[in-house]
Write an enzyme that holds these catalytic residues in place. Sequence first.
Site, PDB file in Angstrom:
ATOM      1  N   ASN A  73       0.853  -1.182   0.000  1.00 49.47           N
ATOM      2  CA  ASN A  73       0.000   0.000   0.000  1.00 49.47           C
ATOM      3  C   ASN A  73       0.891   1.235   0.000  1.00 49.47           C
ATOM      4  OD1 ASN A  73      -2.944  -0.951   0.390  1.00 49.47           O
ATOM      5  ND2 ASN A  73      -1.769  -2.173   1.869  1.00 49.47           N
ATOM      6  N   GLU A  74       1.157   1.739  -1.188  1.00 44.52           N
ATOM      7  CA  GLU A  74       2.092   2.841  -1.372  1.00 44.52           C
ATOM      8  C   GLU A  74       1.439   4.180  -1.012  1.00 44.52           C
ATOM      9  OE1 GLU A  74       5.075   2.306  -1.731  1.00 44.52           O
ATOM     10  OE2 GLU A  74       5.600   0.832  -3.250  1.00 44.52           O
ATOM     11  N   PRO A  75       2.247   5.254  -0.907  1.00 37.13           N
ATOM     12  CA  PRO A  75       1.680   6.584  -0.634  1.00 37.13           C
ATOM     13  C   PRO A  75       0.513   6.906  -1.559  1.00 37.13           C
ATOM     14  CG  PRO A  75       4.066   6.687  -0.528  1.00 37.13           C
ATOM     15  CD  PRO A  75       3.722   5.295  -0.991  1.00 37.13           C
ATOM     16  N   THR A 108      10.396   2.167  -3.501  1.00 41.98           N
ATOM     17  CA  THR A 108      10.217   0.740  -3.226  1.00 41.98           C
ATOM     18  C   THR A 108      10.969  -0.102  -4.235  1.00 41.98           C
ATOM     19  OG1 THR A 108       8.027   1.150  -2.283  1.00 41.98           O
ATOM     20  CG2 THR A 108       8.492  -1.088  -3.021  1.00 41.98           C
TER      21      THR A 108
END
Length: 644
Positions: A173-175, A192
């Site tokens: 769950n990235e920014p 990442t």
Amino acid sequence: MNPKKINEDISYKSPGKFEETRFEKIHNEIFQNSTIASKIVAKEIALLIRSKQEKNKPCILGLATGSSPIKVYEELVRLHKEEGLSFANVITFNLDEYYPMRKENNLSYFYFMHQHLFNHIDIKPENINIPDGNIPFEDLNRYCVDYEKKIKNSGGLDFQLLGIGRTGHVGFNEPGSHVNSGTRIITLDHITRVDASSDFNSIGNVPKRAITMGVSTILKSKRIVLMAWGKNKADIVKTTIQGDISSEVPATFLQNHINTTFVLDQAAASELTRNKTPWLVKDCIWTPELKNKAIVWLCQKTNKAILKLTDRDYNNNGMSDLLASGSSSYDLNINMFNVLQHTITGWPGGKPNTDDTNRPERANPAKKNVLIFSPHPDDDVISMGGTFSKLIKQGHEVHVVYQTSGNIAVTDDEAIKFAEVCNDFVADEGYKVNFKSIIDFLKNKSENQIDSLEVRKLKGLIRRRESYAAVRHIGLNDENIHFLDMPFYETGQINKKPIGVEDINIVADIIAKIKPHQVFAAGDLADPHGTHEVCLNAIFTALKKLKSEAYMKDCWLWLYRGAWHEWDVHEIDMAVPLSPDEVMLKRHAILHHQSQKDRVVFQGNDTREFWLRAEERNKHTSKLYDDLGLAEYEAIEAFKRFQY
């Protein structure tokens, strides 16, 4: 089991309710190291599994991949094999998987989980759930919905194990991820992918997308434990625990979960206010080390040299109790100035025929046996190339020991270049090594195929000869160069074997042979795959093994950094200034490691080449000394003495 406990021995404490944790919004426990912490986490998981077994209920575990949970899985395997922990009632759901990614790929999370856990326990295959990275793209939405339904139909996650990325991602769950997000396909953040590039040999090989459980899915877990190890995670840990909730740092959503614990080692927790500046949150016991740390911090906060600090500076920045203990700012400043002044020396092996009372090294013996350990074939010149040169010039008997071959850090293209040169040179000589077979192997190498022994030998020799060239440049004789090729490293892949007795004995043997007065070793533990830490632990164990030997009474251990981080000023016990000429000498020595130039395979979080990192860090250290009111130098290499 009380859900608000990390195990039966450590009680839950709400964040923010105690003076020292008043800036913290997530409960966390800090341990001496990741090994101890991992065993505690594994124990909690085992207690949960057994409590569910007693009730004849399934135990639903959410599992993570990456380096953080490896030791947890090792301990769970041990508990299964040695203490009878059964996983027959366990159902697992993994957080994520790269997309696209075949299960058979040794970089897939499917492969990871079976390698580290599932192949070694009695879990039923039908109870293992890992996102499938090979699902056709057009079927992904339905697949993700079904994954969510399967978690829900199982009764929901009893326990979710998490790591954390430098972007603040949990799972992938990235920014920008929404608090209500479910399982889905996501585009990976550049940071990442950079962090994963060492596993894939280059960022170009890292998949750009992944399947991940959503934030909402994770937050529905009854219990969440997030683990973080090492200095690299310290900044994001602080942001997550002390910062505001934001979708730009998805891990901050965990602040709203009522049963989350962050399990940290000391390095990962180092930026928390209670650790970095404890005088801002509580009354302190002012040890000399803490006093030095606080005064350096105060100088940097006020942009003042040490001798210019006033009573008001101390009082206005949470250090009034330090003054109240009886010392004036004048006395504190003078004492601190002298501490730092006494760390500076141009004689890293000690200055002969001189009063050494206030010097970091002994004057005698005037000629010392010096043993420099280098985990990889370039750490010596990267981290202490200038000091290395000074020790030689000042007449000490200097030996350098390369602990590993470093072969996995040589690219295939670089190896082909050398093999083709060798092949051309010996084509008509009937040479015993078939370089043509090496060239053919590398040009036809399949995805993630482990190098053959011949290829690994060639890559190791490339780094070995670069090492010879580098230390010859700074004046060391060939007979004082040693290569250990420690067995733990020689797997041909990123994952290494556990350190063994043979590794320890090899290190102990070279120490016994040289009988050093000084040992220099890498104390920089932030390299991407932990080789520095393993090599340092081997040295510690070997020194402990040899401690009763007479020559060990005169042996001092100095730790260097520089490839990944530098010592903080208050930690430095010896600061060795470098002249402009010595800086250039060091640069050229590093540049002899041509296979590591332009495209560093394992560069970690720092995109600069090693020669530039080292140079800028050394210059930054000298500027810090200058800003504190000490002498101005071109550059400084820093060392910390370790009492073993």
